[in-house]
Design a protein around this motif. Structure first.
Motif, PDB file in Angstrom:
ATOM      1  N   ALA A 208       0.834  -1.206   0.000  1.00 16.16           N
ATOM      2  CA  ALA A 208       0.000   0.000   0.000  1.00 16.16           C
ATOM      3  C   ALA A 208       0.870   1.258   0.000  1.00 16.16           C
ATOM      4  CB  ALA A 208      -0.925  -0.010   1.211  1.00 16.16           C
ATOM      5  N   ASP A 209       1.953   1.244   0.785  1.00 13.45           N
ATOM      6  CA  ASP A 209       2.855   2.403   0.819  1.00 13.45           C
ATOM      7  C   ASP A 209       3.525   2.621  -0.545  1.00 13.45           C
ATOM      8  OD1 ASP A 209       2.258   2.793   3.478  1.00 13.45           O
ATOM      9  OD2 ASP A 209       4.051   1.769   4.223  1.00 13.45           O
ATOM     10  N   ARG A 210       3.931   1.531  -1.194  1.00 10.47           N
ATOM     11  CA  ARG A 210       4.564   1.671  -2.512  1.00 10.47           C
ATOM     12  C   ARG A 210       3.562   2.212  -3.534  1.00 10.47           C
ATOM     13  NH1 ARG A 210       9.242  -0.614  -5.068  1.00 10.47           N
ATOM     14  NH2 ARG A 210       9.930  -0.930  -2.914  1.00 10.47           N
ATOM     15  N   LEU A 211       2.324   1.755  -3.463  1.00  5.75           N
ATOM     16  CA  LEU A 211       1.291   2.256  -4.372  1.00  5.75           C
ATOM     17  C   LEU A 211       1.024   3.740  -4.125  1.00  5.75           C
ATOM     18  CD1 LEU A 211      -1.192  -0.765  -4.285  1.00  5.75           C
ATOM     19  CD2 LEU A 211       0.260  -0.074  -6.210  1.00  5.75           C
ATOM     20  N   ASP A 212       1.046   4.156  -2.871  1.00 10.37           N
ATOM     21  CA  ASP A 212       0.891   5.587  -2.555  1.00 10.37           C
ATOM     22  C   ASP A 212       2.032   6.394  -3.152  1.00 10.37           C
ATOM     23  OD1 ASP A 212      -1.429   5.118  -1.138  1.00 10.37           O
ATOM     24  OD2 ASP A 212      -0.463   5.144   0.833  1.00 10.37           O
ATOM     25  N   HIS A 213       3.249   5.855  -3.052  1.00  6.81           N
ATOM     26  CA  HIS A 213       4.428   6.549  -3.593  1.00  6.81           C
ATOM     27  C   HIS A 213       4.309   6.709  -5.105  1.00  6.81           C
ATOM     28  CE1 HIS A 213       8.590   7.695  -4.255  1.00  6.81           C
ATOM     29  NE2 HIS A 213       8.743   6.669  -5.080  1.00  6.81           N
ATOM     30  N   ILE A 243       5.795  -5.694 -25.525  1.00  8.87           N
ATOM     31  CA  ILE A 243       6.105  -5.721 -24.099  1.00  8.87           C
ATOM     32  C   ILE A 243       6.954  -6.950 -23.791  1.00  8.87           C
ATOM     33  CG2 ILE A 243       5.121  -5.732 -21.769  1.00  8.87           C
ATOM     34  CD1 ILE A 243       2.506  -4.625 -23.134  1.00  8.87           C
ATOM     35  N   TRP A 244       8.190  -6.709 -23.360  1.00 11.11           N
ATOM     36  CA  TRP A 244       9.091  -7.786 -22.971  1.00 11.11           C
ATOM     37  C   TRP A 244       9.289  -7.721 -21.464  1.00 11.11           C
ATOM     38  CZ3 TRP A 244      13.365  -6.852 -27.237  1.00 11.11           C
ATOM     39  CH2 TRP A 244      12.861  -7.299 -28.477  1.00 11.11           C
ATOM     40  N   THR A 245       9.205  -8.872 -20.812  1.00 15.76           N
ATOM     41  CA  THR A 245       9.340  -8.915 -19.359  1.00 15.76           C
ATOM     42  C   THR A 245      10.513  -9.804 -18.978  1.00 15.76           C
ATOM     43  OG1 THR A 245       7.868 -10.839 -19.055  1.00 15.76           O
ATOM     44  CG2 THR A 245       6.844  -8.655 -19.152  1.00 15.76           C
ATOM     45  N   GLU A 246      11.143  -9.445 -17.873  1.00 18.42           N
ATOM     46  CA  GLU A 246      12.251 -10.246 -17.350  1.00 18.42           C
ATOM     47  C   GLU A 246      12.114 -10.335 -15.841  1.00 18.42           C
ATOM     48  OE1 GLU A 246      16.777 -10.818 -18.514  1.00 18.42           O
ATOM     49  OE2 GLU A 246      16.454  -8.875 -17.543  1.00 18.42           O
ATOM     50  N   GLY A 247      12.169 -11.552 -15.336  1.00 18.07           N
ATOM     51  CA  GLY A 247      11.968 -11.779 -13.918  1.00 18.07           C
ATOM     52  C   GLY A 247      10.595 -12.375 -13.674  1.00 18.07           C
ATOM     53  N   THR A 248      10.483 -13.159 -12.630  1.00 16.18           N
ATOM     54  CA  THR A 248       9.252 -13.904 -12.373  1.00 16.18           C
ATOM     55  C   THR A 248       8.045 -12.997 -12.233  1.00 16.18           C
ATOM     56  OG1 THR A 248      10.550 -15.593 -11.225  1.00 16.18           O
ATOM     57  CG2 THR A 248       8.183 -15.574 -10.831  1.00 16.18           C
ATOM     58  N   SER A 249       8.153 -11.954 -11.433  1.00 16.75           N
ATOM     59  CA  SER A 249       6.998 -11.099 -11.169  1.00 16.75           C
ATOM     60  C   SER A 249       6.648 -10.192 -12.337  1.00 16.75           C
ATOM     61  CB  SER A 249       7.249 -10.250  -9.918  1.00 16.75           C
ATOM     62  OG  SER A 249       7.433 -11.063  -8.788  1.00 16.75           O
ATOM     63  N   ALA A 250       7.629  -9.886 -13.180  1.00 15.40           N
ATOM     64  CA  ALA A 250       7.366  -8.980 -14.293  1.00 15.40           C
ATOM     65  C   ALA A 250       6.449  -9.605 -15.331  1.00 15.40           C
ATOM     66  CB  ALA A 250       8.670  -8.543 -14.937  1.00 15.40           C
ATOM     67  N   GLY A 251       6.437 -10.945 -15.420  1.00 13.63           N
ATOM     68  CA  GLY A 251       5.598 -11.612 -16.410  1.00 13.63           C
ATOM     69  C   GLY A 251       4.122 -11.256 -16.284  1.00 13.63           C
ATOM     70  N   PRO A 252       3.502 -11.497 -15.110  1.00 15.48           N
ATOM     71  CA  PRO A 252       2.092 -11.115 -14.974  1.00 15.48           C
ATOM     72  C   PRO A 252       1.863  -9.622 -15.065  1.00 15.48           C
ATOM     73  CG  PRO A 252       2.973 -11.961 -12.890  1.00 15.48           C
ATOM     74  CD  PRO A 252       3.980 -12.258 -13.940  1.00 15.48           C
ATOM     75  N   ALA A 253       2.847  -8.805 -14.666  1.00 17.04           N
ATOM     76  CA  ALA A 253       2.691  -7.352 -14.803  1.00 17.04           C
ATOM     77  C   ALA A 253       2.603  -6.960 -16.273  1.00 17.04           C
ATOM     78  CB  ALA A 253       3.854  -6.627 -14.130  1.00 17.04           C
ATOM     79  N   GLY A 254       3.418  -7.587 -17.127  1.00 17.85           N
ATOM     80  CA  GLY A 254       3.371  -7.299 -18.553  1.00 17.85           C
ATOM     81  C   GLY A 254       2.065  -7.741 -19.183  1.00 17.85           C
ATOM     82  N   GLU A 345      12.014  -0.359 -14.349  1.00 14.24           N
ATOM     83  CA  GLU A 345      12.576  -1.267 -13.357  1.00 14.24           C
ATOM     84  C   GLU A 345      12.275  -0.698 -11.980  1.00 14.24           C
ATOM     85  OE1 GLU A 345      16.919  -3.127 -12.108  1.00 14.24           O
ATOM     86  OE2 GLU A 345      16.513  -2.599 -14.196  1.00 14.24           O
ATOM     87  N   PRO A 346      11.624  -1.467 -11.107  1.00 13.06           N
ATOM     88  CA  PRO A 346      11.199  -0.916  -9.819  1.00 13.06           C
ATOM     89  C   PRO A 346      12.357  -0.707  -8.855  1.00 13.06           C
ATOM     90  CG  PRO A 346      10.717  -3.259  -9.926  1.00 13.06           C
ATOM     91  CD  PRO A 346      11.227  -2.864 -11.291  1.00 13.06           C
ATOM     92  N   GLU A 347      12.102   0.110  -7.855  1.00 17.37           N
ATOM     93  CA  GLU A 347      13.064   0.288  -6.781  1.00 17.37           C
ATOM     94  C   GLU A 347      13.167  -0.999  -5.973  1.00 17.37           C
ATOM     95  OE1 GLU A 347      11.932   3.620  -4.450  1.00 17.37           O
ATOM     96  OE2 GLU A 347      11.919   5.027  -6.145  1.00 17.37           O
ATOM     97  N   THR A 354       7.775  -4.785  -5.494  1.00 19.16           N
ATOM     98  CA  THR A 354       8.255  -4.513  -6.849  1.00 19.16           C
ATOM     99  C   THR A 354       7.192  -4.832  -7.884  1.00 19.16           C
ATOM    100  OG1 THR A 354       9.291  -6.718  -6.975  1.00 19.16           O
ATOM    101  CG2 THR A 354      10.651  -4.894  -6.194  1.00 19.16           C
ATOM    102  N   LEU A 355       6.440  -5.896  -7.646  1.00 21.87           N
ATOM    103  CA  LEU A 355       5.332  -6.230  -8.543  1.00 21.87           C
ATOM    104  C   LEU A 355       4.288  -5.122  -8.538  1.00 21.87           C
ATOM    105  CD1 LEU A 355       3.788  -8.222 -10.339  1.00 21.87           C
ATOM    106  CD2 LEU A 355       2.970  -9.352  -8.260  1.00 21.87           C
ATOM    107  N   ALA A 356       3.961  -4.624  -7.356  1.00 17.11           N
ATOM    108  CA  ALA A 356       2.974  -3.549  -7.243  1.00 17.11           C
ATOM    109  C   ALA A 356       3.437  -2.303  -7.977  1.00 17.11           C
ATOM    110  CB  ALA A 356       2.708  -3.235  -5.771  1.00 17.11           C
ATOM    111  N   GLU A 357       4.728  -1.983  -7.909  1.00 20.95           N
ATOM    112  CA  GLU A 357       5.232  -0.789  -8.595  1.00 20.95           C
ATOM    113  C   GLU A 357       5.094  -0.920 -10.108  1.00 20.95           C
ATOM    114  OE1 GLU A 357       9.381   1.750  -9.131  1.00 20.95           O
ATOM    115  OE2 GLU A 357       8.958   0.744  -7.225  1.00 20.95           O
ATOM    116  N   LEU A 358       5.466  -2.079 -10.664  1.00 18.53           N
ATOM    117  CA  LEU A 358       5.341  -2.275 -12.104  1.00 18.53           C
ATOM    118  C   LEU A 358       3.890  -2.167 -12.551  1.00 18.53           C
ATOM    119  CD1 LEU A 358       7.836  -5.229 -12.802  1.00 18.53           C
ATOM    120  CD2 LEU A 358       8.102  -2.832 -13.449  1.00 18.53           C
TER     121      LEU A 358
END
Length: 375
Positions: A208-213, A243-254, A345-347, A354-358
């Motif tokens: 929630a804090d990351r989404l607020d940011h 859209i190209w994704t790299e990393g496990t969490s980036a896949g569903p974000a893409g 690329e998330p912080e 990181t998933l929430a940021e993407l």
């Protein structure tokens, strides 16, 4: 055509936002906190699971349920298989959709129902079918709906969906930012409780804090030149997003980004994961959609003619730059075909953060593209 002047006019953006999409994106952090509270009030933290389910089945309509299933399956890993039950029907209307349990589903399996509607007769029938089979059933949906009554009758666990007052009288787009977090958060808390993934209360608060940011840095009052979401929307205005994704969490974000672009902005996009994306989309970048495909494009009359659609790579990464990465090869392939590339690329942070940021940045981008293009 994208009205770029609209992007830097907050009042005009607000006037154009008849579906409340910007507000939903801005309130994502608050939605996570409300949804977590609803889950706690429904008794999720008091559950005493006998063990992990053999399989987790997820049912619901449209892009929202698809994205929830994709995210939960990715986060759960190999703990228990997560499968989305796709509906059948003659139309995408609530009354026409029907879901069926697999023949093997039984008392050792868990059925999750996620819907921003709750009036689908097919989901109520599915809950009853699962009850007869002995499946545990958990649903997240708006309160005081037929599905809520069906869960009560079948002794399932119902969690009221966290909705905002302005959403009560308007049909919700399945890809709307607020819808995703309202449906996903209680199910994260549930699967944390039964040990399928790690999403304790403090982790959800960090989300929630990351989404607020992100809402602060991508909000309508922030100018395009310093707003990553507005910048991405402007870059994709006349482009086909690759859209190209790299990393496990980036896949569903893409995949979520591609779905949001299509539903909210009416904008096509293709998505694939690195390194396989390099082979899958190599011919696409070398074909007529490549930026270098039309050497006369520079001399085109940009007032009288519609802009040509060219590919633009959007690289979403959730892994640090020092690890084994196909990103350098991706940049080389794109630039070799004069294809521009945008990177996100998330912080640093936990996997959920990181998933929430993407998701948050790309959600804002899809909303800005929808509003500025009049979708």
């Amino acid at each position: 055509m994208l009205d770029e002047s609209l992007l830097d006019t907050p009042g005009a953006l607000s006037d154009a936002d008849r579906r409340g999409l910007l507000r939903g994106a801005a309130e994502a952090g608050a939605r996570v906190r409300t949804a977590a509270r609803h889950a706690a009030e429904a008794g999720v933290q008091e559950l005493k699971p006998d063990g992990r389910p053999r399989a987790v089945l997820i049912a619901g309509p449209g892009a929202a349920a698809t994205c929830v299933a994709d995210l939960l399956g990715t986060l759960a890993g190999a703990g228990s298989p997560v499968t989305r039950l796709a509906p059948a029907g003659v139309a995408p209307a609530a009354g026409a959709l029907r879901w069926e349990l697999p023949g093997w589903a039984g008392s050792v399996d868990l059925l999750l129902i996620a819907t921003p509607d709750g009036t689908e007769p097919g989901l109520s029938l599915l809950a009853e079918q699962a009850y007869r089979r002995g499946c545990t059933v958990v649903a997240v949906a708006p309160p005081r709906t037929p599905l809520a009554e069906a869960l009560d009758a079948s002794h399932g666990l119902f969690v009221p969906m966290a909705t905002a007052p302005y959403e009560q009288d308007t049909p919700l787009a399945a890809s709307a930012p607020g819808v995703l977090w309202a449906l996903l958060t209680p199910l994260l808390a549930l699967l944390d409780r039964i040990g399928l993934l790690a999403a304790p209360a403090d982790a959800l608060e960090k989300v929630a804090d990351r989404l607020d940011h992100i809402a602060e840095s991508c909000g309508p009052a922030i100018a395009t030149y310093s707003n990553p979401a507005k910048t991405l929307a402007a870059e994709l205005a006349d482009a086909l997003p690759v859209i190209w994704t790299e990393g496990t969490s980036a896949g569903p974000a893409g995949r979520r980004f591609a779905a949001a672009l299509a539903e909210l902005a009416g904008h096509p996009g293709v998505v694939a994961e690195l390194p396989e994306a390099l082979a899958a989309h190599s011919a696409l970048l070398a074909g007529p959609l490549a930026a270098s495909a039309d050497p006369d494009d520079f001399f085109r009359d940009r007032v009288e003619e519609a802009p040509a659609l060219h590919a633009r790579v959007v690289l979403l990464r959730d892994r640090p730059g020092g690890s084994l990465s196909a990103a350098p090869a991706a940049r080389e392939l794109a630039l070799s075909h004069d294809t521009p590339i945008s990177e996100l690329e998330p912080e640093a942070g936990g996997e959920l953060e990181t998933l929430a940021e993407l998701i948050a940045i790309t959600d804002f981008a899809a909303v800005y593209l929808a509003l500025a293009s009049g979708a």
